[in-house]
Write a protein that holds these residues in place. Structure first.
Motif, PDB file in Angstrom:
ATOM      1  N   ILE A 410       0.991  -1.098   0.049  1.00 37.63           N
ATOM      2  CA  ILE A 410       0.001   0.124  -0.089  1.00 37.63           C
ATOM      3  C   ILE A 410       0.880   1.304  -0.267  1.00 37.63           C
ATOM      4  O   ILE A 410       1.943   1.519   0.591  1.00 37.63           O
ATOM      5  N   THR A 411       0.409   2.284  -0.485  1.00 41.07           N
ATOM      6  CA  THR A 411       1.170   3.684  -0.636  1.00 41.07           C
ATOM      7  C   THR A 411       0.732   4.604   0.720  1.00 41.07           C
ATOM      8  O   THR A 411      -0.388   4.687   1.024  1.00 41.07           O
ATOM      9  N   LEU A 412       1.866   5.154   0.779  1.00 41.09           N
ATOM     10  CA  LEU A 412       1.736   6.439   1.991  1.00 41.09           C
ATOM     11  C   LEU A 412       2.476   7.668   1.345  1.00 41.09           C
ATOM     12  O   LEU A 412       3.561   7.593   0.754  1.00 41.09           O
ATOM     13  N   GLN A 413       1.351   8.520   1.092  1.00 37.43           N
ATOM     14  CA  GLN A 413       2.026   9.929   0.409  1.00 37.43           C
ATOM     15  C   GLN A 413       1.905  10.876   1.365  1.00 37.43           C
ATOM     16  O   GLN A 413       1.070  11.272   2.261  1.00 37.43           O
ATOM     17  N   VAL A 414       2.977  11.857   1.105  1.00 37.78           N
ATOM     18  CA  VAL A 414       2.805  13.125   1.593  1.00 37.78           C
ATOM     19  C   VAL A 414       3.404  14.082   0.589  1.00 37.78           C
ATOM     20  O   VAL A 414       4.172  13.663  -0.128  1.00 37.78           O
ATOM     21  N   PRO A 415       3.257  15.425   0.905  1.00 35.44           N
ATOM     22  CA  PRO A 415       3.657  16.366  -0.178  1.00 35.44           C
ATOM     23  C   PRO A 415       5.289  16.353  -0.335  1.00 35.44           C
ATOM     24  O   PRO A 415       5.766  16.412   0.689  1.00 35.44           O
ATOM     25  N   GLU A 416       5.657  16.319  -1.543  1.00 35.75           N
ATOM     26  CA  GLU A 416       7.014  16.640  -1.816  1.00 35.75           C
ATOM     27  C   GLU A 416       7.551  18.196  -1.284  1.00 35.75           C
ATOM     28  O   GLU A 416       6.879  19.111  -1.219  1.00 35.75           O
ATOM     29  N   GLY A 417       8.578  18.177  -0.455  1.00 38.93           N
ATOM     30  CA  GLY A 417       9.125  19.173   0.294  1.00 38.93           C
ATOM     31  C   GLY A 417       8.806  19.499   1.817  1.00 38.93           C
ATOM     32  O   GLY A 417       9.248  20.556   2.242  1.00 38.93           O
ATOM     33  N   TRP A 418       7.556  18.884   2.179  1.00 44.43           N
ATOM     34  CA  TRP A 418       7.039  18.794   3.633  1.00 44.43           C
ATOM     35  C   TRP A 418       8.029  18.156   4.373  1.00 44.43           C
ATOM     36  O   TRP A 418       7.922  16.881   4.592  1.00 44.43           O
ATOM     37  N   SER A 419       9.139  18.444   4.695  1.00 43.81           N
ATOM     38  CA  SER A 419      10.724  17.804   4.971  1.00 43.81           C
ATOM     39  C   SER A 419      10.314  16.885   6.138  1.00 43.81           C
ATOM     40  O   SER A 419      10.775  15.678   6.272  1.00 43.81           O
ATOM     41  N   ASP A 420       9.586  17.653   7.150  1.00 42.87           N
ATOM     42  CA  ASP A 420       9.508  16.917   8.588  1.00 42.87           C
ATOM     43  C   ASP A 420       8.549  15.569   8.393  1.00 42.87           C
ATOM     44  O   ASP A 420       8.803  14.648   8.842  1.00 42.87           O
ATOM     45  N   TRP A 421       7.527  15.888   7.543  1.00 46.63           N
ATOM     46  CA  TRP A 421       6.835  14.666   7.266  1.00 46.63           C
ATOM     47  C   TRP A 421       7.218  13.755   6.400  1.00 46.63           C
ATOM     48  O   TRP A 421       7.056  12.582   6.731  1.00 46.63           O
ATOM     49  N   MET A 422       8.109  14.018   5.530  1.00 48.96           N
ATOM     50  CA  MET A 422       8.688  13.054   4.805  1.00 48.96           C
ATOM     51  C   MET A 422       9.849  12.528   5.672  1.00 48.96           C
ATOM     52  O   MET A 422       9.929  11.181   5.481  1.00 48.96           O
ATOM     53  N   ASP A 423      10.438  13.009   6.527  1.00 42.34           N
ATOM     54  CA  ASP A 423      11.121  12.037   7.565  1.00 42.34           C
ATOM     55  C   ASP A 423      10.328  11.361   8.240  1.00 42.34           C
ATOM     56  O   ASP A 423      10.592  10.357   8.695  1.00 42.34           O
ATOM     57  N   ALA A 424       9.043  11.699   8.647  1.00 45.29           N
ATOM     58  CA  ALA A 424       8.174  10.988   9.488  1.00 45.29           C
ATOM     59  C   ALA A 424       7.548   9.657   8.852  1.00 45.29           C
ATOM     60  O   ALA A 424       7.489   8.547   9.342  1.00 45.29           O
ATOM     61  N   THR A 425       7.653   9.617   7.504  1.00 44.47           N
ATOM     62  CA  THR A 425       7.223   8.516   6.823  1.00 44.47           C
ATOM     63  C   THR A 425       8.190   7.440   6.818  1.00 44.47           C
ATOM     64  O   THR A 425       7.984   6.300   6.746  1.00 44.47           O
ATOM     65  N   THR A 426       9.485   8.030   6.982  1.00 47.23           N
ATOM     66  CA  THR A 426      10.825   6.466   6.937  1.00 47.23           C
ATOM     67  C   THR A 426      10.370   5.760   8.387  1.00 47.23           C
ATOM     68  O   THR A 426      10.446   4.536   8.338  1.00 47.23           O
ATOM     69  N   VAL A 427       9.779   6.684   9.636  1.00 48.77           N
ATOM     70  CA  VAL A 427       9.647   5.798  10.727  1.00 48.77           C
ATOM     71  C   VAL A 427       8.468   4.951  10.683  1.00 48.77           C
ATOM     72  O   VAL A 427       8.273   3.989  11.076  1.00 48.77           O
TER      73      VAL A 427
END
Length: 595
Positions: A410-427
């Motif tokens: 399944i996919t998890l999306q957050v907007p490109e450039g929302w860097s703290d959320w991008m970091d959160a997706t890794t966890v």
């Protein structure tokens, strides 16, 4: 329903520094300090011209008379229409236009503002009486009257383009008799929604706004704003907007409030390193930008590395909580449509670990209900203890096995450039995969992400639509609103849960007087119980009300101790609705060091 755009707080999305935060912070400071100069020492545009064809003049603002702010604007200021809630320039609501009441989310009280008397005392059976404060003048010198207040309410009632129209959906009419306005309702009043109107909506001058075509009231730029607030529009350009204090502001004589600065200049946000450099160099006094690593700078040896910086709390979490970040499943498609799968995710995720890893102590893990700390009195702790999910990988695997999930990605999306959320997706990805849920992370552009969610074309996403409010009503409205449209562009029920019983409870809560706490507690307890049974969204952490102040020019910033426990942010929906104006009035010049 209350307005859904522009009032959920802000989650800033500039570049992060990465793992060596403090080292890069120092580099950013060094380069910024060498640049020097005031952000407003260049040219500014005359406020008498539209931004697109502005006459350029050169304006210098005396540094010791000017408060420089940033962290609220990402585009050039060009709109001062308080009904254009997603686009108006910082300060439009609060510095120019004002509401009838202010809400204090720290003390959980309503303060009389353009109206007098306690907010709840205005209810007279099924009608509401507003006593408009006398002695208030518009910035053009004319008096504020009850007719202006009645006009503002009726405009929202009659014009669907007014963003507050849903707040007054149950209003039949508003009639002024001098400075007394009587509001009547069509049957049972929408108590919660109308209360939100009283502290969120601007009062407008009838003499000005009645001349605006009905189709333009929420879209015209309003570059010559006339308000009752403490400041007037001075100048603006692509980089900033400047306001000048209104010498005859009513609150000076009525409440003893005054701004000690003559000008307030709000600077359009740059990158995080630019913003931090301006802050530490003293070119920005008050920052509402997300500055990763600010906790390390604040706690460094020598007291925030020798810089005169202040945050709301002097230690972790440093920031007040502003809105709730959810992991938002698309509940209308498999496997997210299976409640056991959603519960498996809820038990697989560790909000404390996510908040600590991504934010390093400047954001707090969310309560399992997702309600902000300011709404804790509405949380039934017995229900939370009995039913609220906590991190438990073994239990997550049990729910996953019962869900019938077969390992599909399944996919998890957050907007490109929302860097703290991008970091959160890794966890998040690592924690979900640890229990057997396969996740692919994607980073669409922001507008693409929004279009995906509106259309229901996604599996998982992060969302923070649930912002600060005086009751849990808008939180549960966002979760359970029905009907579900093909295009959910209202940002309500983006997860597409279909629970008519809970939507009925939300509607019931709106029609209960706020003084009937027993009835409201019963309704919200049932909503909390159902929320845990369904896990329609999974609360993870609270985004902070990001605030950093530099005391080199101004002192007495809002803080968690002392007399200035006021909101420290100038975001739309906070300045002009909550208590930021008190915080601005409390600022005093910093004494100059002896030479």
């Amino acid at each position: 329903m209350r307005p859904t755009k522009g009032f959920t707080g802000r989650r800033w999305r500039a570049a992060r520094y990465g793992t060596a935060a403090l080292a890069v912070l120092t580099l950013g400071v060094t380069s910024a300090c060498s640049s020097g100069g005031s952000p407003s020492s260049g040219s500014t545009a005359s406020s008498s011209a539209p931004a697109s064809s502005a006459t350029v003049t050169t304006t210098q603002f005396p540094r010791d008379e000017t408060l420089y702010t940033s962290g609220s604007a990402y585009v050039a200021p060009s709109i001062w229409n308080p009904l254009d809630t997603g686009n108006f320039a910082t300060g439009t609501q609060g510095l120019i236009y004002e509401p009838l009441y202010l809400y204090d989310p720290i003390k959980k009280t309503y303060d009389s503002w353009l109206a007098t008397g306690a907010l709840n005392s205005g209810w007279k059976g099924d009608s509401y009486v507003i006593n408009v404060r006398s002695g208030v003048k518009w910035s053009n010198g004319t008096a504020l009257t009850g007719a202006d207040v009645a006009y503002s309410i009726n405009l929202a009632r009659q014009n669907a383009t007014d963003p507050y129209s849903t707040n007054v959906a149950t209003v039949a009419n508003a009639v002024a008799n001098g400075n007394t306005v009587t509001v009547t309702f069509k049957g049972t009043p929408g108590y919660t929604e109308f209360t939100d109107y009283l502290w969120r909506a601007p009062v407008l001058p009838e003499a000005v706004w009645s001349k605006i075509p009905a189709s333009q009231i929420a879209t015209f730029a309003n570059t010559h704003p006339i308000g009752t607030g403490p400041m007037t529009l001075d100048t603006y350009n692509a980089q900033e907007v400047a306001y000048q204090t209104q010498p005859n502001w009513w609150a000076t004589s009525a409440l003893g409030l005054s701004f000690k600065f003559k000008y307030l200049v709000d600077v359009v946000n740059g990158s995080n390193d630019q913003e931090l450099g301006q802050l530490t160099a003293g070119a920005i006094d008050w920052s509402n930008n997300f500055l990763p690593g600010i906790n390390q700078l604040m706690s460094a040896v020598g007291g925030n590395a020798g810089y005169t910086l202040k945050t709301f709390y002097s230690a972790a979490p440093y920031m007040l909580s502003a809105n709730t970040v959810w992991l938002e499943p698309n509940d209308s498609v498999a496997p997210m449509s299976n409640v056991n799968f959603r519960k498996a995710m809820a038990y697989a995720l560790n909000p404390t670990a996510i908040a600590q890893t991504v934010y390093g102590g400047i954001a707090a893990a969310a309560n399992p209900t997702g309600l902000l700390p300011g709404l804790s009195s509405f949380v039934n702790q017995g229900v939370v203890s009995a039913d609220g999910p906590t991190y438990n990988a073994a239990k997550a695997k049990q729910y996953l096995a019962a869900s019938g999930y077969h390992g599909q990605s399944i996919t998890l999306q957050v907007p490109e450039g929302w860097s703290d959320w991008m970091d959160a997706t890794t966890v998040i990805k690592d924690e979900l995969q640890a229990v057997g849920i396969n996740v692919d992370v994607i980073f669409p552009q922001s507008n693409t992400r929004t279009a995906n969610v509106d259309a229901g074309s996604y599996d998982l996403q992060l969302d923070n639509n649930a912002g600060a409010d005086s009751t849990p009503w808008s939180y549960y409205q966002r979760v359970y609103a029905l009907p579900i449209a093909k295009d959910q562009n209202s940002q309500l029920n983006w997860e597409r849960i279909s629970s008519p019983a809970d939507w009925s409870l939300v509607q019931q809560a709106a029609s209960v007087p706020l003084t009937d706490t027993s009835k409201l507690d019963s309704i919200y307890t049932q909503l909390e119980t159902d929320f845990f049974a369904q896990e329609p969204v999974i609360p993870l952490w609270y985004n902070g009300a990001w605030f950093q102040g530099n005391t080199s020019v101004w002192s007495d910033y809002p803080a968690s101790t002392g007399s200035d426990q006021n909101m420290p942010v100038m975001w739309a929906g906070y300045l002009g609705a909550m208590t930021t104006v008190y915080a601005l009035a409390d600022l005093t010049p910093t004494p100059k060091a002896a030479s």
